[in-house]
Design an enzyme around this catalytic site. Structure first.
Site, PDB file in Angstrom:
ATOM      1  N   ASP A   1      -3.399 -18.271   1.175  1.00 43.30           N
ATOM      2  CA  ASP A   1      -4.485 -18.696   0.615  1.00 43.30           C
ATOM      3  C   ASP A   1      -4.992 -19.606   1.615  1.00 43.30           C
ATOM      4  O   ASP A   1      -6.059 -20.110   1.966  1.00 43.30           O
ATOM      5  CB  ASP A   1      -4.174 -19.398  -0.750  1.00 43.30           C
ATOM      6  CG  ASP A   1      -2.708 -19.941  -0.727  1.00 43.30           C
ATOM      7  OD1 ASP A   1      -1.961 -19.806   0.165  1.00 43.30           O
ATOM      8  OD2 ASP A   1      -2.680 -20.677  -1.622  1.00 43.30           O
TER       9      ASP A   1
ATOM     10  N   ASP B   1      -5.405  -6.806   5.638  1.00 38.26           N
ATOM     11  CA  ASP B   1      -6.610  -6.020   5.223  1.00 38.26           C
ATOM     12  C   ASP B   1      -7.581  -6.944   4.919  1.00 38.26           C
ATOM     13  O   ASP B   1      -8.814  -6.906   5.353  1.00 38.26           O
ATOM     14  CB  ASP B   1      -6.255  -5.303   4.000  1.00 38.26           C
ATOM     15  CG  ASP B   1      -7.530  -4.074   3.763  1.00 38.26           C
ATOM     16  OD1 ASP B   1      -8.348  -4.146   4.367  1.00 38.26           O
ATOM     17  OD2 ASP B   1      -7.063  -3.455   2.765  1.00 38.26           O
TER      18      ASP B   1
ATOM     19  N   ASP C   1     -11.254  -8.804   7.311  1.00 34.34           N
ATOM     20  CA  ASP C   1     -12.725  -8.734   6.907  1.00 34.34           C
ATOM     21  C   ASP C   1     -13.410 -10.100   6.929  1.00 34.34           C
ATOM     22  O   ASP C   1     -14.414 -10.378   7.336  1.00 34.34           O
ATOM     23  CB  ASP C   1     -12.830  -8.205   5.815  1.00 34.34           C
ATOM     24  CG  ASP C   1     -12.729  -6.781   5.792  1.00 34.34           C
ATOM     25  OD1 ASP C   1     -12.537  -6.201   6.752  1.00 34.34           O
ATOM     26  OD2 ASP C   1     -13.046  -5.903   4.741  1.00 34.34           O
TER      27      ASP C   1
ATOM     28  N   TYR D   1       0.845  -1.073   0.074  1.00 36.87           N
ATOM     29  CA  TYR D   1       0.179  -0.027   0.084  1.00 36.87           C
ATOM     30  C   TYR D   1       0.913   1.345  -0.121  1.00 36.87           C
ATOM     31  O   TYR D   1       0.449   2.296  -0.108  1.00 36.87           O
ATOM     32  CB  TYR D   1      -1.097   0.277   1.123  1.00 36.87           C
ATOM     33  CG  TYR D   1      -1.987  -0.936   1.151  1.00 36.87           C
ATOM     34  CD1 TYR D   1      -2.168  -1.937   0.072  1.00 36.87           C
ATOM     35  CD2 TYR D   1      -2.971  -1.178   2.255  1.00 36.87           C
ATOM     36  CE1 TYR D   1      -3.284  -2.708  -0.048  1.00 36.87           C
ATOM     37  CE2 TYR D   1      -3.718  -2.352   2.071  1.00 36.87           C
ATOM     38  CZ  TYR D   1      -4.072  -2.909   1.248  1.00 36.87           C
ATOM     39  OH  TYR D   1      -5.256  -3.955   1.011  1.00 36.87           O
TER      40      TYR D   1
ATOM     41  N   LYS E   1       3.372 -15.361   1.882  1.00 34.70           N
ATOM     42  CA  LYS E   1       3.130 -16.075   0.422  1.00 34.70           C
ATOM     43  C   LYS E   1       4.768 -16.487  -0.064  1.00 34.70           C
ATOM     44  O   LYS E   1       4.773 -15.938  -1.102  1.00 34.70           O
ATOM     45  CB  LYS E   1       2.350 -15.228  -0.373  1.00 34.70           C
ATOM     46  CG  LYS E   1       1.855 -15.780  -1.768  1.00 34.70           C
ATOM     47  CD  LYS E   1       1.012 -16.731  -1.568  1.00 34.70           C
ATOM     48  CE  LYS E   1       0.488 -17.598  -2.662  1.00 34.70           C
ATOM     49  NZ  LYS E   1      -0.188 -18.686  -2.739  1.00 34.70           N
TER      50      LYS E   1
END
Ligand code: NAD
Length: 357
Positions: free
Chosen positions: A219, A243, A247, A137, A187
């Protein structure tokens, strides 16, 4: 000495909920010195910028910042550097709020509101620790260029070992006070930057023999979060993965409207905000759930203002209100509503205040 709290109501339901949260804090007992500032869409309208310099200066001078939420469709077409979200990113990096704490705690009366089976989520208590000021980001270079007549977009995923080590220490410190387990999410099979992440987390782990550590690819972590979420204690990860995973964790608990968050810097100063956004679809109708912001205020009392007893009182009051059957529309189960009563934003805050005493 009163606690200096900078209140940034923001846009949409953020601005709608915040006066009620200030009422809850005022009803508690500790003395507060509240000041107010604009950020996000309202700041663009009033000052031409999503993060006015005065807002950042006031935030730096405060003991803690309480934020509603920012953004909305009326500002979506502005250039990227003038969008409301730029204010959020700017204040996070301006205060060096590198550690974002997002608890996913399921209040027992809401087990039915989760999209998972109640037995999978009953008594769920996990904490997602998200790195907040680095990663993709913020990485440079970034942008959209036109090459050979076609557009090309790019961002840069970058972490240095200092950034990784300090967020890992936050996660290990918190796990040592909780259930003693950290899961680091990366990852590393595809992205070199996250192989470095894994290596540095392992190195820092050597300082915490009392805490267990495992690693998951993002994942698999997403899958495990919905398959068996109670296996987790503290989950630590980078900005973008955090992020998304937070959620997912939000839905485990039934509603975005229940989830608080804290963002801390190295000196313990923090900004406290709900995980949800400005909810333009319900803004202005007195139906938004104020509990995530009220619980964010409780985290502020605990982590920045050294008022743990007051934080406990808020959290117990929320539990009591839910046990009494009060719900906002977002946490109302479809179908079976016997013994439950739907309240608006203001009445839910009133119920919390009544339950404080
Ligand atoms: P959102 O969280 O605002 O809403 C998602 C859904 O959840 C909506 O259906 C909404 O009605 C519901 N919801 C959210 N909070 C609720 C609450 N307290 N009570 C009841 N229902 C609630 O996410 P979005 O729709 O993706 O984003 C809307 C705007 O908010 C966008 O402009 C986005 O950029 C902004 N946003 C801001 C923040 C922040 O300020 N930290 C975070 C996320 C999104």
């Amino acid at each position: 000495m009163s606690h200096r709290v900078l209140v940034i109501p923001g846009d949409g339901i953020g601005a709608e909920i915040m006066p009620h949260v200030v009422r809850v804090l005022t009803a508690l007992g500790p003395a507060f010195d509240f000041s107010y500032a604009d950020m996000g869409g309202c700041a663009i309208d009033a000052h031409g910028t999503p993060l006015p310099p005065d807002t950042l200066a006031a935030a730096k001078a405060a003991d803690a910042v309480l934020l509603g939420a920012v953004g909305g469709p009326q500002w979506d077409d502005l250039p990227m550097d003038r969008r409301p979200e730029k204010g959020l990113l700017g204040i996070r990096s301006g205060l060096d709020l590198f550690a974002n704490l997002r608890p996913a705690l399921l209040f027992a009366p809401l087990a039915d509101a989760s999209s998972l089976k109640a037995e999978l989520v009953a008594d769920l208590d996990l904490l997602i620790v998200r790195e907040l000021t680095g990663g993709i980001y913020f990485g440079e270079p970034r942008g959209v260029t036109v090459d050979n007549g076609g557009r090309r977009g790019f961002n840069t995923y970058v972490y240095d070992e200092r950034e990784i080590a300090r967020i890992a220490r936050v996660a290990f410190d918190l796990a040592a006070k909780r259930n003693g387990k950290v899961t680091s999410v990366d990852k590393a099979n595809v992205l070199e930057v996250t192989q470095l992440w894994r290596d540095v987390v392992n190195e820092v782990h050597a300082e915490y023999p009392q805490v267990a550590l495992d690693h998951l690819y993002v994942d698999n972590a997403a899958m495990q979060l919905v398959r068996a979420p109670k296996q987790f204690d503290v989950v630590v990860t980078g900005n973008m993965f955090g992020d998304i995973l937070s959620d997912v964790a939000a839905m485990l608990t039934g509603s975005l409207g229940m989830l608080p968050s804290a963002s801390l810097n190295a000196s313990g100063q923090g900004m406290y905000e709900p995980v949800h956004g400005t909810a333009p679809d319900i803004a202005g109708r007195n139906v938004a759930n104020p509990l995530a912001t009220i619980l964010s205020a409780a985290m502020m009392l605990r982590y920045s203002l050294n008022e743990a007893a007051a934080a406990d009182r808020i959290e117990k009051a929320v539990q009591t209100v839910l046990e009494r059957g009060f719900r906002t529309a977002d946490i109302m189960p479809s179908g079976r509503a016997v013994g439950l009563e739907v309240l608006g934003t203001d009445a839910m805050a009133d119920a919390v205040i009544a339950a404080l005493s």
